[in-house]
Design an enzyme around this catalytic site. Structure first.
Site, PDB file in Angstrom:
ATOM      1  N   ASP A  44       0.817  -1.211   0.000  1.00  0.00           N
ATOM      2  CA  ASP A  44       0.000   0.000   0.000  1.00  0.00           C
ATOM      3  C   ASP A  44       0.850   1.261   0.000  1.00  0.00           C
ATOM      4  OD1 ASP A  44      -2.397  -1.294  -0.075  1.00  0.00           O
ATOM      5  OD2 ASP A  44      -2.835  -1.115   2.065  1.00  0.00           O
ATOM      6  N   LYS A  66      -3.472   3.570  -2.413  1.00  0.00           N
ATOM      7  CA  LYS A  66      -4.610   4.468  -2.595  1.00  0.00           C
ATOM      8  C   LYS A  66      -4.297   5.790  -1.923  1.00  0.00           C
ATOM      9  CE  LYS A  66      -8.013   0.695  -2.379  1.00  0.00           C
ATOM     10  NZ  LYS A  66      -7.082  -0.355  -1.915  1.00  0.00           N
ATOM     11  N   MET A 179      -7.179   9.376   8.846  1.00  0.00           N
ATOM     12  CA  MET A 179      -7.582   9.957   7.560  1.00  0.00           C
ATOM     13  C   MET A 179      -8.510  11.154   7.746  1.00  0.00           C
ATOM     14  SD  MET A 179      -8.173   6.322   5.589  1.00  0.00           S
ATOM     15  CE  MET A 179      -8.918   5.538   7.039  1.00  0.00           C
TER      16      MET A 179
END
Length: 283
Positions: A44, A66, A179
């Site tokens: 990732d 991502k 996030m």
């Protein structure tokens, strides 16, 4: 070490491995040995280069990261890739920042592997909340300040940040928001609108545990403006609660040297001898 033998290459296996918050020295021993043995590593965006350095030179590396509004591969494509590689008899390491089961979509990927009869195992990692808070000198729990801790994500599957605000504003707890940097102004506004005092401490930690780590502290009322003028970018973690006040005393990590910072004399407690152990208590 208990790694399944691969003499029979007709049946592969996928290992969902937690890469920790960034500092490669926080990897588990099992994670390191799997990286050394893997045929393929699917990793990732939040996996640091230092972690990938443990991989065998002959291992195939596939980036499946991502970023906000930018996906190298859709989740469905990643799921299909893992199934395909395992069916080719490969030892696959699915390498995820932090811990695979804490906002890492590890559960979704395991469901897909199970549905296709693919063998899998999970190797936990140090989740970002614990690792980043430790390197920032912010204890997530403390008997004087926080008797509980909540982990939430500031970016839901549908792109919103519609959280259980009433649960998040309760006193005597710490809230860690993954996030959440881009939604910071809205998060602070919602917390205050649901009863949190404007003076409640909050910290933003960028690139936690790495040499580029930065920590900004403030309150719900002023941190958004501080962050806006700082150039902070993701990955960053938000920590809300009275424990943030301890950062000024307990910060120990020097990002420039990777070593412990020297606390000022006022921060050192005088060492006291331990009292003699009561004989009855020892029995």
């Amino acid at each position: 070490m208990n790694i399944r033998p691969f003499s029979n290459r007709s049946r592969g296996c996928v290992y969902l491995v937690g890469a920790g918050p960034g500092d490669p020295e926080l990897l588990t021993l099992k994670a390191v040995r799997l990286l050394e043995q893997a045929d393929v590593i699917v990793y990732d965006n939040l996996v640091s280069s230092g972690v990938l350095d443990f991989a065998s030179p002959g291992a195939q590396r596939i980036f499946a990261g991502k970023r906000r509004n930018e996906h190298t591969m859709r989740q469905e494509q990643i799921n299909g890739l893992l199934v395909q590689l395992a069916r080719e008899g490969k030892l696959v390491v699915r390498l995820k920042g932090g811990d695979p089961f804490v906002f890492g979509r590890g559960g979704e990927e395991m469901q897909e592997l199970a549905a296709h009869g693919v063998d899998f195992e999970v190797i936990p990692g140090v989740t970002a909340a614990c690792g980043v808070a430790s390197y920032a000198g912010i204890p997530l729990t403390h008997r004087d300040h926080a008797q509980g801790c909540l982990f939430v994500t500031g970016h839901l599957k549908d792109g919103s940040a519609d959280l259980d605000w009433e649960a998040l504003v309760r006193p005597h707890q710490t809230v860690v928001i993954y996030m959440g940097l881009n939604a910071l102004p809205d998060i602070c506004r919602q917390l205050m609108a649901h009863g949190a005092p404007a003076t409640r401490p909050i910290a933003a930690v960028q690139h936690g545990t790495l040499s580029t780590q930065q920590v900004l502290t403030g309150t719900l009322s002023d941190l958004p403006a501080k962050v806006a003028g700082s150039g902070f970018t993701s990955p960053s973690l938000l920590i809300v609660g009275d424990v943030v006040r301890l950062h000024g005393t307990l910060h120990w990590f020097d990002p420039q040297t990777g070593a412990a910072s020297q606390l000022s004399p006022a921060h050192h407690e005088v060492e006291q001898p331990l009292p003699p152990l009561n004989a009855s208590a020892a029995n």
